[in-house]
Design an enzyme around this catalytic site. Structure first.
Site, PDB file in Angstrom:
ATOM      1  N   LYS A 160      40.411  52.983  26.676  1.00  0.00           N
ATOM      2  CA  LYS A 160      39.606  52.234  25.705  1.00  0.00           C
ATOM      3  C   LYS A 160      38.921  53.181  24.720  1.00  0.00           C
ATOM      4  O   LYS A 160      38.829  52.889  23.517  1.00  0.00           O
ATOM      5  CB  LYS A 160      38.578  51.383  26.443  1.00  0.00           C
ATOM      6  CG  LYS A 160      39.220  50.251  27.247  1.00  0.00           C
ATOM      7  CD  LYS A 160      38.248  49.648  28.256  1.00  0.00           C
ATOM      8  CE  LYS A 160      38.863  48.464  28.993  1.00  0.00           C
ATOM      9  NZ  LYS A 160      38.038  48.013  30.127  1.00  0.00           N
ATOM     10  N   GLU A 168      40.176  45.964  41.535  1.00  0.00           N
ATOM     11  CA  GLU A 168      41.462  45.600  42.094  1.00  0.00           C
ATOM     12  C   GLU A 168      41.616  46.230  43.476  1.00  0.00           C
ATOM     13  O   GLU A 168      40.830  47.090  43.866  1.00  0.00           O
ATOM     14  CB  GLU A 168      42.557  46.096  41.161  1.00  0.00           C
ATOM     15  CG  GLU A 168      42.353  45.534  39.786  1.00  0.00           C
ATOM     16  CD  GLU A 168      43.551  45.692  38.887  1.00  0.00           C
ATOM     17  OE1 GLU A 168      44.612  46.057  39.379  1.00  0.00           O
ATOM     18  OE2 GLU A 168      43.385  45.428  37.696  1.00  0.00           O
TER      19      GLU A 168
HETATM   20  N1  LIG Z   1      39.306  46.650  35.022  1.00  0.00           N
HETATM   21  C1  LIG Z   1      38.685  46.455  33.761  1.00  0.00           C
HETATM   22  C2  LIG Z   1      39.105  45.112  33.183  1.00  0.00           C
HETATM   23  C3  LIG Z   1      38.856  44.989  31.730  1.00  0.00           C
HETATM   24  O1  LIG Z   1      39.640  45.850  30.989  1.00  0.00           O
HETATM   25  C4  LIG Z   1      37.162  46.500  33.935  1.00  0.00           C
HETATM   26  O2  LIG Z   1      36.684  46.555  35.068  1.00  0.00           O
HETATM   27  O3  LIG Z   1      36.462  46.547  32.947  1.00  0.00           O
END
Ligand SMILES: N[C@@H](CCO)C(=O)O
Ligand SMILES: NC(=O)c1ccc[n+]([C@@H]2O[C@H](COP(=O)([O-])OP(=O)(O)OC[C@H]3O[C@@H](n4cnc5c(N)ncnc54)[C@H](O)[C@@H]3O)[C@@H](O)[C@H]2O)c1
Ligand code: NA
Length: 441
Positions: A207, A192
């Site tokens: 996670k 992002e």
């Molecule tokens: N920003 C996260 C998206 C998935 O959760 C990634 O790059 O894995």
């Protein structure tokens, strides 16, 4: 197809994931109805700005609303893909209080306040499903929650962030520096504009908390997870790994031992022969080790609108089937309530690359620093630093310099980091080039 009344679906958010979910629900409504046993009817899509042209989603424009609070009160099933803590949390709680089952992709919220959401789901007799929250499309949470419910999971080890895997892969394969690799990831839409949550390891830590909670039937929140991102990984670290026939990966590691559970996210070297080393670009992969099952590996796309929508839609069909057939999926299971170990108690191994003076007694001083902390050395490799490789071969005291590469046996992380501190203060150590944990040997 069943003549049953349609199930009312409210979609919160029409961004990357929400847009893909809306498209699939609209274009494949017949298949969805057949699989569920009742039509899934979108009754509204909550967005932040109403007026935007969203014709590419192929949904009736009158469905868009900025009043998410009202929308969740008239749905049987709510899909939350807004992200962030608020208003996502309040909307989910409100939806449940009005009797809706909820599907979410929101790992940040689950890692911060999961138990409150699980309790609300149990109180109101609704489902809360979140397969998309970890490793996108990869079926991972359902296997942990359901398929492995009769086994004892010992370890979950994986690459759960696509952006950082892409960055580290580019650093390894092209020799790019960290900043260059992040810019490439941004240009491709993986990272992002503000890639902090990815590169600082917050996304992977959230996670890891979700994985550990499910794997060990214990409440683990994001703040329980030891976290180091990849911003400090240098081209020198990547080169040091290559010298060892290893690659650097950002790993999420959830382990259970006699003392409790250890949950951590940090960069580590793994051998090129390890299956996780072959996980390239923005892919994810997770190893699960269980007593009876042995080793299992899950691999696939962990990010992107379509892959994430696959997991969301799978959950939506599952909770919709429960509405049609009765019953609920498994709720939170935290009965084991195992203690969460500090990072110092985690069992790890270190790779250390040192510049040392090349004179008698140096090796024994270095070895003594390891011995003093009860850390056993597995391998030592020494090479002379040539005068023409960019560093001065002569040390300050006129002696030649050498590069020492040491790989330890397993020890507590506290003992290993104390050893590195001792090494830094030794007069014979000119510099510590790279310190990295080692996994997967
Ligand atoms: N920003 C996260 C998206 C998935 O959760 C990634 O790059 O894995
Ligand atoms: N994109 C991925 O690859 C991916 C993978 C796995 C999980 N997720 C998770 O899915 C969720 C959504 O991610 P995304 O990539 O689609 O994000 P996104 O930013 O593309 O979409 C979120 C949308 O929600 C809208 N929104 C914000 N506040 C709102 C409000 N109060 N009411 C209505 N709409 C509102 C935003 O305008 C935006 O359009 C997040 O929780 C994310 O962590 C994303
Ligand atoms: Na998943």
């Amino acid at each position: 197809m069943s003549a049953r009344e349609p199930l009312r679906v409210a979609l919160l958010g029409a961004g990357v994931v929400g847009g893909a979910v809306a498209r699939h629900l609209t274009q494949r409504s017949g298949d969805m109805a057949a699989r569920v046993g009742a039509p899934l009817e979108i009754v509204g899509i909550a967005v932040r700005r109403a007026g935007r042209d969203r014709s590419e989603l192929g949904v009736d424009a009158s469905l868009f609303t900025t009043d998410a609070e009202e929308l969740v009160t008239r749905a049987d099933l709510v899909v939350e893909v807004i992200g962030g803590i608020e208003p996502a949390r309040s909307l989910i709680l409100r939806a449940m209080a009005h009797g809706a089952s909820v599907v979410t992709a929101n790992k940040a919220l689950l890692a911060e306040d999961g138990p409150r959401l699980y309790a609300a789901a149990a109180q109101h007799g609704v489902d809360l499903y979140y397969e998309a929250a970890v490793a996108g499309a990869i079926p991972l949470l359902r296997p942990l929650r359901e398929s492995l419910a009769g086994d004892e999971v010992r370890k979950v080890l994986g690459i759960v962030n696509g952006t950082t895997n892409y960055v580290l892969d580019k650093m390894d394969t092209t020799g790019a520096g960290f900043q260059d690799a992040v810019e490439q990831a941004q240009a491709l839409g993986y990272a992002e504009a503000d890639p902090t949550a990815d590169v600082e390891g917050f996304d992977a830590a959230a996670k890891a908390a979700i994985l550990a909670s499910l794997a060990f039937h214990t409440r683990v929140s994001g703040s329980d997870v030891y976290r180091e991102g990849i911003t400090e990984v240098s081209a020198a670290d990547v080169a040091a790994a290559r010298e060892m026939d290893c690659v650097v990966k950002l790993l999420a590691i959830c382990e259970r031992n006699d003392g409790g559970v250890s949950v951590r996210v940090h960069p580590a070297m793994i051998p090129r022969s390890h299956p996780l080393a072959g996980v390239r670009e923005a892919f994810n992969a997770v190893f699960v080790e269980a007593d009876a099952a042995g080793q299992l590996m899950f691999y696939g796309r962990g990010a992107g609108g379509e892959p994430t929508a696959s997991a969301v839609l799978g959950d939506l069909v599952a909770v919709a089937r429960h509405r049609v057939g009765g019953g609920l999926g498994p709720g939170e299971s935290s009965y084991a309530d195992l203690p969460i170990l500090s990072m110092g108690d985690a069992q790890t191994r270190y790779h250390v690359s040192l510049d040392v003076a090349d004179r008698p007694g140096v090796l024994s001083k270095v070895a003594a620093a390891f011995a003093a902390h009860d850390v056993s050395i597995e391998t030592v490799r020494q090479q002379l630093v040539a005068a023409d490789d960019g560093v001065t071969a002569a040390g300050g005291d006129g002696s030649a310099r050498a590069n020492l590469i040491i790989v330890t046996h397993t020890a507590s992380d506290a003992a290993l980091s104390a050893t590195v501190e001792s090494l830094r203060s030794l007069d014979v150590v000119r510099g510590v080039n790279s310190v990295m944990r080692v996994e997967g040997f």
